[in-house]
Design an enzyme around this catalytic site. Structure first.
Site: not given
Length: 449
Positions: A19, A82, A175, A362, A425
């Site tokens: 299932r 079983g 049970n 930071n 840069r």
């Protein structure tokens, strides 16, 4: 009274689990981030059992891999005949064992060690019952088998729902199938039961009603013996577990702003005065210290959050993340295998992986540590008090010294010494009037077509 006899445990895990509709073995589906079978074995370990046997059938290779290192051994049930037949398959693994045997189910994962001890204690009381059955009283008894017992918990009858009359169906004691039996009795009793029933199977509960000694029942809470046979039942067990864990957290001094939206793992550790906002998910391996704040929509796994630290909103802490005291991990920040020192801040839109961030540093918005070259991972170190400008890329391995400043938009490929300014840069070059001339030219070209 506490049982002092040796203990062995048989866990039945040979069911097909059809299932669940899954290639994964049923008992290995997780509840609160841990496979059901390992939940059960963790509780069993508190009893310090002498032997542990897991009875497996289809998919036993998965089960064997999952229990490696736990001390459990595998017994094989090739044919599904079983529960009584399944227990019998543990015979050889328990050869020579003298003591008490607990019989549990791998898809009933949340039985507490205290309940297991109570079963063993009852088995060893003066009246020496043949077996002790664990009963429960669900909100809806539905089609569970019923236990008819006297006021002392001695079982007078156990009956399957389909075989029960109206009076027996009115009984609320059901049970669970869990049982404790002495080793000297178990396999002798199993040899006496038959399979004269519609399914042609050997049922473990049948040993209780064999002629001779009486058996006893003790009770557990219904949630503790909830079984999982489908995805829906697994979700129900998960939801029940989460509800109890949330209540426990709030009892212990944690504030949950919207409790139903917070999800914990089996091993989540929370300090006092922790604040957790809505829609936070904890995966396995998370510790959060006192006074920390976990803001909304954050996901944490394998992470340590220090005293007074703040995480989120919309943050992700991956395994190996360590957020120091009063440090800040802000919105849309991901941390992986990285340490943030005390008071360090990574506030916005950043990825920090395989790194050490010094105290008080930071890290600006959009910064990333480029830790992977497609083959290997490398480390980034940012010193105490350093400042990393927004939209920077730190190409590991690289070290930024204490107090250094990295200008916004830099791609840093070499170490930066302490207190230095690093700018990577091109120079800004403005051409007056160029934009208007370009637009006029393009508009004329478009009009000519």
């Amino acid at each position: 009274m506490t049982a002092t006899r040796p203990v062995a445990v048989i866990i039945l895990a040979a069911g097909q689990g059809t299932r669940m509709k899954s290639a994964r073995h049923k008992v290995l589906h997780p509840v609160a981030g841990r496979p059901m079978l390992l939940h059960l074995l963790a509780s069993v370990s508190e009893l310090k059992p002498e032997r542990q046997v897991v009875v497996a059938g289809a998919g036993r290779e998965q089960v064997e891999a999952a229990v490696a290192g736990t001390g459990a051994v595998i017994a094989v049930q090739d044919k599904q005949l079983g529960t009584g037949h399944a227990v019998a398959q543990a015979h050889d693994a328990l050869a020579g064992f003298a003591g008490d045997i607990l019989i549990l189910y791998g898809d009933v994962p949340l039985v507490r060690a205290e309940t297991m001890r109570a079963m063993l204690d009852r088995l060893n009381q003066g009246d020496e019952p043949r077996a002790v059955v664990l009963g429960f009283r669900p909100a809806d008894a539905a089609a569970y088998g019923r236990i008819i017992a006297d006021g002392q918990g001695v079982i007078e009858k156990m009956v399957e729902y389909k075989d029960a009359d109206a009076a027996e169906r009115a009984v609320t004691l059901c049970n669970s199938g869990l049982m404790a039996v002495r080793s000297t009795d178990l396999f002798v009793l199993l040899d006496k039961i038959g399979n004269d029933n519609a399914a042609g199977e050997y049922y473990l509960p049948d040993i209780v009603m064999l002629p001779g000694a009486q058996s006893a029942v003790i009770e557990a809470e219904a949630w503790e013996v909830a079984g999982v046979n489908s995805r829906a039942e697994m979700a129900s067990v998960e939801a029940d577990w989460q509800d109890r864990r949330r209540a426990e957290a709030m009892r212990d001094g944690v504030t949950l702003v919207a409790p139903d939206t917070v999800f914990f793992a089996y091993d989540t550790v929370l300090g006092r005065d922790v604040l957790i906002e809505p829609n936070v998910v904890f995966g396995p391996g998370v510790t959060v210290a006192d006074n920390a704040t976990i803001r909304a929509f954050s996901h944490l796994e394998g992470a340590d959050v220090g005293v007074g630290a703040e995480v989120g909103p919309y943050a992700r802490l991956r395994p190996g993340a360590k957020v120091g005291p009063k440090a800040k991990v802000g919105n849309f920040v991901e941390i992986k295998k990285a340490e943030l020192g005390e008071g360090a801040k990574v506030n916005h839109l950043s990825y920090i992986g395989d790194a050490i961030i010094g105290a008080g540093a930071n890290v600006g918005a959009g910064t990333i540590t480029c830790n992977y070259d497609g083959f290997f991972k490398y480390r980034t170190e940012i010193g105490a008090g350093a400042f990393i400008g927004s939209n920077s890329a730190l190409v590991a391995p690289v070290k930024i010294g204490d107090g250094a400043i990295v200008g916004a938009g830099s791609v840093v490929t070499k170490d930066v010494e302490a207190d230095a300014l690093c700018l990577v840069r091109p120079a800004q070059n403005a051409k007056p009037g160029w934009a208007s001339r370009f637009r006029a030219k393009m508009q004329a070209r478009k009009a000519a077509k």
